[in-house]
Write a protein that holds these residues in place. Structure first.
Motif, PDB file in Angstrom:
ATOM      1  N   THR A  76       0.650  -1.161   0.078  1.00 61.28           N
ATOM      2  CA  THR A  76       0.243   0.022  -0.020  1.00 61.28           C
ATOM      3  C   THR A  76       0.663   1.675   0.034  1.00 61.28           C
ATOM      4  OG1 THR A  76      -0.236   0.440   2.212  1.00 61.28           O
ATOM      5  CG2 THR A  76      -2.004  -1.625   1.561  1.00 61.28           C
ATOM      6  N   TYR A  77       0.719   2.316  -1.021  1.00 53.78           N
ATOM      7  CA  TYR A  77       1.666   3.769  -0.858  1.00 53.78           C
ATOM      8  C   TYR A  77       0.651   4.424  -1.351  1.00 53.78           C
ATOM      9  CZ  TYR A  77       4.286   6.466  -3.397  1.00 53.78           C
ATOM     10  OH  TYR A  77       4.865   7.734  -4.135  1.00 53.78           O
ATOM     11  N   ASP A  78       0.682   5.847  -0.209  1.00 52.26           N
ATOM     12  CA  ASP A  78      -0.134   7.226  -0.606  1.00 52.26           C
ATOM     13  C   ASP A  78       0.952   8.167  -0.787  1.00 52.26           C
ATOM     14  OD1 ASP A  78       1.404   6.704   2.196  1.00 52.26           O
ATOM     15  OD2 ASP A  78      -0.289   7.311   3.203  1.00 52.26           O
ATOM     16  N   GLY A  79       2.117   7.652  -1.379  1.00 54.35           N
ATOM     17  CA  GLY A  79       3.037   8.791  -1.176  1.00 54.35           C
ATOM     18  C   GLY A  79       4.080   9.197   0.199  1.00 54.35           C
ATOM     19  N   SER A  80       3.768   9.026   1.093  1.00 51.70           N
ATOM     20  CA  SER A  80       4.182   9.253   2.368  1.00 51.70           C
ATOM     21  C   SER A  80       5.508   8.841   2.279  1.00 51.70           C
ATOM     22  CB  SER A  80       3.465   9.053   3.669  1.00 51.70           C
ATOM     23  OG  SER A  80       3.138   7.994   3.623  1.00 51.70           O
ATOM     24  N   GLU A 131       6.178   8.704  -9.402  1.00 53.84           N
ATOM     25  CA  GLU A 131       5.502   7.630  -9.361  1.00 53.84           C
ATOM     26  C   GLU A 131       6.883   7.129 -10.517  1.00 53.84           C
ATOM     27  OE1 GLU A 131       2.880   5.098 -12.959  1.00 53.84           O
ATOM     28  OE2 GLU A 131       2.511   7.168 -12.178  1.00 53.84           O
ATOM     29  N   GLN A 132       7.717   7.286 -11.000  1.00 53.96           N
ATOM     30  CA  GLN A 132       9.176   7.213 -11.415  1.00 53.96           C
ATOM     31  C   GLN A 132       9.991   6.555 -10.152  1.00 53.96           C
ATOM     32  OE1 GLN A 132      11.181   9.355 -14.074  1.00 53.96           O
ATOM     33  NE2 GLN A 132      12.160   8.570 -14.518  1.00 53.96           N
ATOM     34  N   ASN A 133       9.843   7.444  -9.231  1.00 58.53           N
ATOM     35  CA  ASN A 133      10.667   6.922  -8.521  1.00 58.53           C
ATOM     36  C   ASN A 133      10.382   5.126  -7.121  1.00 58.53           C
ATOM     37  OD1 ASN A 133      12.570   8.345  -8.177  1.00 58.53           O
ATOM     38  ND2 ASN A 133      11.370  10.263  -7.165  1.00 58.53           N
ATOM     39  N   LYS A 141       3.443 -12.704  -6.718  1.00 57.82           N
ATOM     40  CA  LYS A 141       2.862 -11.736  -7.532  1.00 57.82           C
ATOM     41  C   LYS A 141       2.604 -10.724  -6.471  1.00 57.82           C
ATOM     42  CE  LYS A 141       0.752 -13.734 -11.396  1.00 57.82           C
ATOM     43  NZ  LYS A 141       0.749 -12.677 -12.284  1.00 57.82           N
ATOM     44  N   THR A 142       3.152  -9.125  -7.464  1.00 57.30           N
ATOM     45  CA  THR A 142       3.339  -8.601  -6.377  1.00 57.30           C
ATOM     46  C   THR A 142       2.530  -6.720  -6.944  1.00 57.30           C
ATOM     47  OG1 THR A 142       5.262  -8.322  -5.723  1.00 57.30           O
ATOM     48  CG2 THR A 142       4.894  -6.223  -5.169  1.00 57.30           C
ATOM     49  N   VAL A 143       1.758  -6.330  -5.552  1.00 59.50           N
ATOM     50  CA  VAL A 143       0.997  -5.009  -6.771  1.00 59.50           C
ATOM     51  C   VAL A 143       0.658  -3.490  -5.302  1.00 59.50           C
ATOM     52  CG1 VAL A 143      -1.670  -3.848  -6.366  1.00 59.50           C
ATOM     53  CG2 VAL A 143      -1.545  -6.148  -7.459  1.00 59.50           C
ATOM     54  N   LEU A 144       1.627  -2.885  -6.171  1.00 57.31           N
ATOM     55  CA  LEU A 144       2.265  -1.569  -5.510  1.00 57.31           C
ATOM     56  C   LEU A 144       0.631  -0.777  -5.482  1.00 57.31           C
ATOM     57  CD1 LEU A 144       3.549   0.121  -4.227  1.00 57.31           C
ATOM     58  CD2 LEU A 144       4.106   1.288  -6.362  1.00 57.31           C
ATOM     59  N   LEU A 145      -0.418  -0.962  -4.704  1.00 52.82           N
ATOM     60  CA  LEU A 145      -1.725  -0.183  -4.920  1.00 52.82           C
ATOM     61  C   LEU A 145      -1.694   1.106  -4.245  1.00 52.82           C
ATOM     62  CD1 LEU A 145      -4.259  -0.961  -4.835  1.00 52.82           C
ATOM     63  CD2 LEU A 145      -4.427  -1.381  -2.336  1.00 52.82           C
ATOM     64  N   TYR A 146      -2.111   2.206  -4.773  1.00 52.17           N
ATOM     65  CA  TYR A 146      -2.559   3.580  -4.720  1.00 52.17           C
ATOM     66  C   TYR A 146      -4.184   3.808  -4.471  1.00 52.17           C
ATOM     67  CZ  TYR A 146      -2.153   8.844  -5.094  1.00 52.17           C
ATOM     68  OH  TYR A 146      -2.165  10.092  -4.830  1.00 52.17           O
ATOM     69  N   ALA A 147      -4.088   4.865  -3.253  1.00 55.57           N
ATOM     70  CA  ALA A 147      -6.049   5.345  -3.788  1.00 55.57           C
ATOM     71  C   ALA A 147      -5.535   6.724  -3.025  1.00 55.57           C
ATOM     72  CB  ALA A 147      -6.281   4.813  -2.887  1.00 55.57           C
ATOM     73  N   GLY A 148      -5.229   7.142  -4.804  1.00 54.22           N
ATOM     74  CA  GLY A 148      -5.396   8.907  -3.957  1.00 54.22           C
ATOM     75  C   GLY A 148      -6.802   9.182  -4.014  1.00 54.22           C
ATOM     76  N   CYS A 167      11.005  -0.312  -6.251  1.00 54.00           N
ATOM     77  CA  CYS A 167       9.897  -1.270  -5.444  1.00 54.00           C
ATOM     78  C   CYS A 167       9.919  -2.493  -7.351  1.00 54.00           C
ATOM     79  CB  CYS A 167       8.813  -1.235  -6.053  1.00 54.00           C
ATOM     80  SG  CYS A 167       7.627  -0.440  -4.756  1.00 54.00           S
ATOM     81  N   SER A 168      10.416  -2.082  -8.436  1.00 57.63           N
ATOM     82  CA  SER A 168      11.222  -2.922  -9.210  1.00 57.63           C
ATOM     83  C   SER A 168      12.538  -3.557  -9.634  1.00 57.63           C
ATOM     84  CB  SER A 168      10.543  -2.425 -10.936  1.00 57.63           C
ATOM     85  OG  SER A 168      11.840  -1.244 -10.488  1.00 57.63           O
ATOM     86  N   ARG A 169      13.183  -2.875  -8.523  1.00 63.06           N
ATOM     87  CA  ARG A 169      14.074  -3.647  -7.779  1.00 63.06           C
ATOM     88  C   ARG A 169      14.003  -4.701  -7.082  1.00 63.06           C
ATOM     89  NH1 ARG A 169      15.002  -0.091 -11.335  1.00 63.06           N
ATOM     90  NH2 ARG A 169      14.577  -1.868 -12.229  1.00 63.06           N
ATOM     91  N   HIS A 170      13.038  -5.099  -6.143  1.00 61.28           N
ATOM     92  CA  HIS A 170      12.931  -5.966  -5.156  1.00 61.28           C
ATOM     93  C   HIS A 170      12.317  -6.812  -5.377  1.00 61.28           C
ATOM     94  CE1 HIS A 170      15.493  -3.663  -2.050  1.00 61.28           C
ATOM     95  NE2 HIS A 170      14.982  -2.432  -2.190  1.00 61.28           N
TER      96      HIS A 170
END
Length: 275
Positions: A159-163, A201-203, A184-191, A208-211
Motif C-alpha cells: 500500500t502506497y500513499d506517497g508518504s 511514480e517513477q521513483n 506477484k506484487t501489486v503496488l496499490l495506490y488510493a489517491g 519496487c521493481s529492484r526488489h
C-alpha cells in the motif's frame, strides 16, 4: 539470520502465528524468541514502566491456573521448535513481563509477530485500533499480524500513499523478506478524488521493481474507507504491507478500512512498519 519475536497471550497459543514463523525458518533460518504475556488487560500495559512502579501502578498477579497454562504453552513452543529445527529462546520471567519489556525486546529484533484473534479476545473490542496502534507505535521493529487461518503469501500487496511512512514500510518488507521477491506484487495506490497519477511514480516504481520481479502498479478506483477490506479479502494468499498511521489526508484514506477491517476480519497477514 533474522531475529524474530513471537508474542503469545497467557491463555492462547496461536497456531497461525507459529506456523508463519515456522515457514519463515524453512525459507531462511531464524532465531525465534518466544514471549508469553500474562492474561491481563493488554490495552493498559503499554503504560506500565519501571518508572510507574514507584507511582502506585500495580500489575495484576497471576493465578496458579494461569501460570500452569503459560508453562504448558512454553513447553509446546519448545517442542515445536525442536521438531522443526528452529533455533529458539524463551523468556522465563513471564510473571513480571508486560508490554514495556516487550518494547525493549523489539529494539533488538528484526520482526515482532502477533496473532490477530487472540489479542482481540481479551481486549473485548471489535476494533483493533487501540491496541494495535499502541503496539505499532511502541514497537521498535516491524510488526506482523497473523490470523489463525491463512494461506502463506504468494502475493504481495504494497500500500502506497506517497508518504515517507509507506515507502519506509515497503523497504523494510523488502529487506526482511527477500524470499518474497518473486511473488506477484501489486503496488496499490488510493489517491483522493479523481487523482490518477501516483506521487513520485517513477521513483517508487524504480525502487519496487529492484526488489520485486513481478510488479504491477494499481490505482484503487473505489473508496478505500468502504471497500478496501472487500477488495483485499478477494486476494487469498496475499500479505499486505503498510506504514504507520499518518496524518496526511492521503494516508488517512487507509486508516480505518485498511488496518481495522482487514485485521478484524482475520483473513490476511498484515506487515506494518513505522519509524
Amino acid at each position: 539470520m533474522k531475529k524474530v519475536i513471537i508474542a503469545f497471550d497467557g491463555a492462547n497459543f496461536s497456531e497461525g502465528a507459529f506456523d508463519f514463523a515456522r515457514k519463515m525458518n524453512e525459507l531462511s533460518p531464524i532465531l525465534l524468541t518466544g514471549i508469553f504475556l500474562p492474561q491481563i488487560n493488554y490495552s493498559a500495559l503499554w503504560s506500565y514502566s519501571s518508572a510507574a512502579i514507584g507511582s502506585g501502578v500495580v500489575i495484576p498477579m497471576l493465578e496458579e491456573g494461569d501460570i500452569a497454562t503459560i508453562e504448558q504453552h512454553i513447553e509446546r513452543f519448545k517442542g515445536l521448535c525442536q521438531m522443526h529445527g528452529i533455533e529458539h529462546r524463551v523468556h522465563q520471567d513471564f510473571m513480571d513481563f508486560a508490554l514495556p519489556e516487550l518494547k525493549q525486546e523489539t529494539r533488538f529484533a528484526d520482526l515482532l509477530i502477533l496473532a490477530s484473534e487472540s489479542f482481540y479476545e481479551y481486549l473485548g473490542v471489535s476494533e483493533p485500533n487501540v491496541f494495535l496502534k499502541d503496539a505499532i507505535h511502541n514497537s521498535e521493529c516491524p510488526v506482523l499480524v497473523v490470523p489463525e487461518l491463512y494461506n502463506f503469501p504468494e502475493k504481495n500487496i504494497l500500500t502506497y500513499d506517497g508518504s515517507e511512512s509507506s515507502v519506509y514500510a515497503i523497504k523494510q518488507f523488502a529487506y526482511l523478506f527477500p524470499e518474497f521477491k518473486e511473488n506477484k506484487t501489486v503496488l496499490l495506490y488510493a489517491g483522493p478524488g479523481d487523482e490518477i497519477a501516483l506521487p513520485e511514480e517513477q521513483n517508487i516504481e524504480e525502487l519496487c521493481s529492484r526488489h520485486f520481479t513481478d510488479l504491477t502498479l494499481f490505482k484503487l478506483d473505489v473508496d478505500p474507507k468502504k471497500h478496501f477490506a472487500v477488495w483485499s479479502s478477494e486476494r487469498e494468499g496475499s500479505i499486505i504491507v503498510c506504514g504507520s498511521f499518518g496524518r496526511s489526508s492521503i494516508s488517512m484514506l487507509f486508516k480505518k478500512s485498511f488496518v481495522s477491517d482487514v485485521i478484524r476480519d482475520h483473513k490476511l497477514p498484515v506487515f506494518i512498519a513505522s519509524r
